[in-house]
Design an enzyme around this catalytic site. Sequence first.
Site, short mmCIF file in Angstrom:
data_model
loop_
_atom_site.label_atom_id
_atom_site.label_comp_id
_atom_site.label_asym_id
_atom_site.label_seq_id
_atom_site.Cartn_x
_atom_site.Cartn_y
_atom_site.Cartn_z
N ARG A 212 -61.03 -27.94 -93.98
CA ARG A 212 -61.80 -28.51 -94.01
C ARG A 212 -62.53 -28.88 -92.88
O ARG A 212 -63.44 -29.26 -91.95
CB ARG A 212 -62.08 -30.08 -93.97
CG ARG A 212 -61.92 -30.62 -95.93
CD ARG A 212 -60.73 -32.10 -95.77
NE ARG A 212 -61.32 -32.88 -94.86
CZ ARG A 212 -60.86 -33.97 -94.59
NH1 ARG A 212 -59.36 -34.11 -94.99
NH2 ARG A 212 -61.35 -35.97 -94.49
N LYS B 181 -55.88 -25.26 -87.33
CA LYS B 181 -56.60 -25.90 -86.83
C LYS B 181 -55.59 -26.51 -85.88
O LYS B 181 -56.64 -27.26 -84.88
CB LYS B 181 -56.43 -27.30 -87.87
CG LYS B 181 -56.45 -28.93 -87.76
CD LYS B 181 -56.13 -28.93 -89.48
CE LYS B 181 -54.88 -29.60 -89.85
NZ LYS B 181 -55.09 -30.28 -91.01
N GLN C 264 -43.70 -20.91 -93.74
CA GLN C 264 -43.34 -21.57 -94.85
C GLN C 264 -44.82 -20.39 -95.25
O GLN C 264 -45.85 -21.59 -95.74
CB GLN C 264 -44.67 -23.36 -94.92
CG GLN C 264 -44.53 -23.15 -96.17
CD GLN C 264 -44.95 -25.10 -96.59
OE1 GLN C 264 -45.74 -25.22 -95.70
NE2 GLN C 264 -44.15 -25.76 -97.53
N THR D 4 -44.69 -31.21 -98.28
CA THR D 4 -44.28 -31.42 -96.45
C THR D 4 -42.71 -31.57 -96.97
O THR D 4 -41.92 -30.71 -95.94
CB THR D 4 -44.80 -32.60 -96.22
OG1 THR D 4 -43.93 -33.51 -97.38
CG2 THR D 4 -46.42 -32.78 -95.94
N GLU E 178 -46.33 -41.97 -102.45
CA GLU E 178 -47.43 -41.78 -102.57
C GLU E 178 -48.61 -42.94 -102.78
O GLU E 178 -48.85 -43.24 -103.75
CB GLU E 178 -47.37 -40.50 -102.72
CG GLU E 178 -46.64 -39.49 -102.16
CD GLU E 178 -47.05 -39.07 -100.84
OE1 GLU E 178 -48.31 -39.43 -99.77
OE2 GLU E 178 -46.31 -39.99 -99.41
N TYR F 139 -75.81 -21.09 -53.87
CA TYR F 139 -73.90 -20.22 -54.82
C TYR F 139 -73.57 -19.83 -53.79
O TYR F 139 -73.32 -19.15 -52.71
CB TYR F 139 -74.38 -19.01 -55.59
CG TYR F 139 -73.68 -18.68 -56.12
CD1 TYR F 139 -72.22 -19.13 -57.01
CD2 TYR F 139 -73.40 -17.48 -55.99
CE1 TYR F 139 -71.86 -18.44 -57.76
CE2 TYR F 139 -72.11 -16.73 -56.55
CZ TYR F 139 -71.39 -17.50 -57.26
OH TYR F 139 -70.19 -16.66 -58.04
N ASN G 58 -72.32 -25.28 -41.72
CA ASN G 58 -73.30 -26.17 -42.67
C ASN G 58 -74.33 -24.61 -43.21
O ASN G 58 -74.41 -23.52 -42.68
CB ASN G 58 -75.11 -26.68 -41.23
CG ASN G 58 -76.04 -27.46 -42.29
OD1 ASN G 58 -76.46 -26.91 -42.90
ND2 ASN G 58 -76.62 -28.57 -41.43
N TYR H 76 -71.46 -10.28 -56.31
CA TYR H 76 -70.91 -9.21 -57.25
C TYR H 76 -72.56 -7.82 -56.95
O TYR H 76 -73.47 -7.83 -56.90
CB TYR H 76 -70.93 -9.49 -57.99
CG TYR H 76 -71.29 -9.00 -59.76
CD1 TYR H 76 -70.09 -8.74 -59.94
CD2 TYR H 76 -71.96 -8.75 -61.15
CE1 TYR H 76 -69.72 -7.37 -61.09
CE2 TYR H 76 -71.56 -8.05 -62.18
CZ TYR H 76 -70.25 -7.59 -62.31
OH TYR H 76 -70.12 -6.98 -63.84
#
Length: 456
Positions: free
Chosen positions: A21, A28, A79, A85, A162, A356, A367, A377
């Site tokens: 899902r 997940k 598993q 479960t 359940e 930057y 300052n 770079y």
Amino acid sequence: MATAPAPNIAAVILAAGKGTRMKSDLHKVLHPIAGHPMLLHLAESVAALKPERTVVVTGAGREQVEAAVAPLGIVTALQAEQLGTGHAVAQAEAALAGFEGDVLVLYGDVPLVSSATMQAMVARLHAPDSPAVVVLGFRPADPAAYGRIIADEAGVIAKMVEYKDASEAERAINLCNSGLMAVRSADLFALLARVGNDNAAGEYYLPDVVMLAAADGRASAVIETSAAEVAGVNSRAELAGVELSWQQARRTQAMADGATLIAPETVWFAFDTVLGRDVVIEPNVVFGPGVSVADGVVIHAFSHIEGATIGAGAEVGPFARLRPGAVLGEHSKIGNFVEMKKAVLGVGAKANHLTYLGDAEVGPGVNIGAGTITCNYDGFFKYKTVIGAGAFIGSNSALVAPVTIGAGAIVGAGSVITGDVEADALALARGKQEARPGWGKRFRDAMMAKKAATKK
């Protein structure tokens, strides 16, 4: 009287589900809450109990999960086929061989369970009535399709069922099974070996161990927690809900600890954000991982901060971005639309506007004028800029690294500095200004005449 020794603890964390899902290539349980994978939130809560062993049961996408937990020294058990479960927990038996103590069964997609709740489950297991199993229950606003727990006022369980197999009367009960439990290792796998799959789903249900123990004349017990603590994640919407729950709790804690959040619902913390006292955070501030904020700091609205250390009394923003490696000294100032990355701003130094600072070391009291850039770079490698104490960098300057500006030096506005500047010197690196009297008027007159001619 001697205190009984604390029981040995092991944890089995179930993380074998496919998580279909979520519709994601990422497993997940590795989706982040507050910038940290769900599974690792849970693993760290377990670690606080100093367990003897922790086992994560994997299945689909096992490689991702194994890579995530390996650095923590957590072992995994596979598993290969998802049969419920109970079957999942049974796969951890080999990894727990020889272990004698209490086993916590947890779920990797239920990440917010606290160490205190885990400890309470273990403590209930060792209560005078010595239950066979301790189950963590909760009462959600909508019980929906959760399994139900029928228990007396003391929490002794009469039945667990359940939802698919429950009667209408049983479905009317609002005490629900979170799936989390504590069981002695001596009991766990013996009970699991007796679990069958004669049910509506044809699966081996972990909760069946409770009724199997009851058939042996051994009662089990339930303790309760809030629905928020056992909220599970099976979809992106549920992920967002758990994130919100975590954030709300963290905001409340921040204010209780002495920080002022002007609009708490708009501030987003990371799992490891550290705040000092008397910190003021204005609306719409986002913290990424790795941020430490000292006492008395003010963070103005719409700032994004990640991997940064901010000294006492410093001021940030609004609309500032601090990236990993940014270090602000005490009472320094980063203003609006300023970005820092892997740079140190000294005590009392300031860069107030549109700047930057990357791969830079800025001394105390410096300052930095508006529009200044450290050009760090060249398309292949990064280089460092060093600015000495008390220097003044004029607006719209470009400092082409590697370069050092000496203490007390002044860089004139609009300069492109490509070489070192000695202490207390003035550096100017810009084209010479030239003025031609009347040229502007002559140009406009000529152009207007040309434009008029084209309309005839």
